[in-house]
Design a protein around this motif. Structure first.
Motif, PDB file in Angstrom:
ATOM      1  N   TYR A   6       7.740  -7.649   3.304  1.00 21.18           N
ATOM      2  CA  TYR A   6       6.906  -7.157   2.211  1.00 21.18           C
ATOM      3  C   TYR A   6       7.775  -6.890   0.993  1.00 21.18           C
ATOM      4  N   PHE A  21       2.287  -7.883   0.588  1.00 17.81           N
ATOM      5  CA  PHE A  21       2.675  -8.798   1.677  1.00 17.81           C
ATOM      6  C   PHE A  21       1.452  -9.592   2.117  1.00 17.81           C
ATOM      7  N   HIS A  49       2.384  -2.500   7.389  1.00 14.88           N
ATOM      8  CA  HIS A  49       2.583  -3.867   7.866  1.00 14.88           C
ATOM      9  C   HIS A  49       2.377  -3.944   9.374  1.00 14.88           C
TER      10      HIS A  49
END
Length: 367
Positions: A6, A21, A49
């Motif tokens: 990211y 991301f 993430h």
């Protein structure tokens, strides 16, 4: 050194770090971390993430953000009459809740938000040198309206199945008591004498009619019939979105006749900001001059809306019934005028005397 999946990008004047991301499902994620601290933002980005991966690959239930709940709630409530006030509150809340998931909004977070709003000045005004000042704190009623909005959004998200529960938000309901500000006759005289000349006519008209600030300032001559001694507020201008007709007492008539004598031909406004034909009405009467005048008159703090409370209080003390007051003021419910009932208990005198004969034997025994 392993490369992060990211990117962190600073945005805005404060340099708040945003995460960017591509999720496993191919969707691009771009969210604010709510901080300028790169270490904290990195930790948060790693967590986001990982969550995206678990949702896409392991089939876990996605965690919803506050911003998603706001968008969904707004779509169902965009026709709400007070939506502009809600938008103002949501804009204020964004730095505090905008980066949080719904399950992260707990009682501690809400207590912090409430205290922050309460500590913030209500209105910032600008001095001639460019600096700002205020002497009026945010009212509890304003904080309560914001907290009620948060509660509504969280409950809506819960109904959608986006969160299992929502934190309890207790809001004290208004009790309708003497929790408002009104002027005595002497205070009104002192304030009138301290006001700038252009503020005196709308001030007196507000006290004579009980009209709200914008209804007074934006009154047009086509809303006035001096022969019949009436004026009216158009439906789109009224708070209840219903036209209000108002009989004009002698005080209101005197003000209108004075304004008509000063009127420039072709100007449609009763209280224009200048003497030209195209002069527009004042945007606000509760400006810097208004607050300075009330300080000199020693009646602060006083909002312009308190003139409506003054008008209603004077009416009740003069003997106007609550039912008539409700119609004169354009209130939709009787409950709205009950707050003024304590100012005139005389209307209950006849009822209070109904048990006098029943209690007479007891009275004679006490002698």
């Amino acid at each position: 050194m392993a490369r992060h999946p990211y990117r962190l990008e600073p945005r805005g004047k404060k340099g708040i770090l945003w995460i960017r991301f591509t999720a496993p499902n191919g969707r691009e994620v771009f969210r604010s971390s709510g901080t300028v601290d790169r270490e904290l933002a990195t930790e948060w980005a790693s967590k986001i993430h990982t969550e995206q991966y678990r949702v896409a690959r392991l089939g876990e239930k996605p965690r919803r953000l506050w911003t998603e709940a706001v968008v969904a709630w707004f779509e169902d409530h965009k026709g709400k009459r007070s939506i502009k006030k809600d938008q103002h509150n949501l804009k204020w809340l964004s730095p505090y809740l905008g980066h949080l998931h719904l399950d992260e909004i707990n009682s501690d977070v809400l207590a912090m938000v409430s205290s922050q709003r309460k500590a913030e000045p209500k209105n910032k005004r600008r001095k001639k040198d460019g600096s700002t000042f205020t002497d009026e704190p945010t009212s509890q009623a304003t904080v309560d309206r914001m907290m009620a909005l948060i509660r509504s959004i969280l409950k809506d998200a819960q109904r959608r199945g986006w969160t299992d529960s929502s934190p309890s938000i207790q809001i004290k309901e208004a009790d309708g008591g003497d929790d408002y500000r009104w002027l005595t006759q002497n205070e009104a005289v002192r304030l009138h004498d301290e006001l700038a000349p252009h503020l005196r006519p709308p001030f007196l008209f507000a006290l004579a009619t009980g009209w709200r600030e914008q209804n007074v300032l934006r009154l047009m001559w086509d809303q006035v019939d001096l022969d019949r001694r009436v004026a009216w507020i158009k439906g789109r201008q009224a708070k209840a979105k219903k036209a209000i007709g108002a009989p004009l007492n002698r005080n209101a008539m005197d003000i209108l006749l004075e304004q008509r004598a000063k009127r420039v031909a072709g100007n449609p406004w009763v209280f224009p900001s200048g003497s030209e034909k195209d002069s527009q009405p004042y945007v606000r009467a509760s400006n810097t001059g208004w607050y300075a005048a009330q300080r000199r008159a020693r009646v602060e703090p006083l909002a312009w809306h308190d003139l409506r409370h003054t008008w209603a209080s004077w009416h009740v003390m003069a003997g106007t019934s609550l039912r008539s007051l409700m119609e004169l003021g354009g209130w939709r419910s009787y409950q709205s005028v009950l707050r003024y009932a304590h100012l005139s208990p005389e209307h209950l005198a006849a009822d209070a005397g109904r048990i006098e004969t029943l209690a007479e034997p007891l009275r004679s025994r006490s002698k």
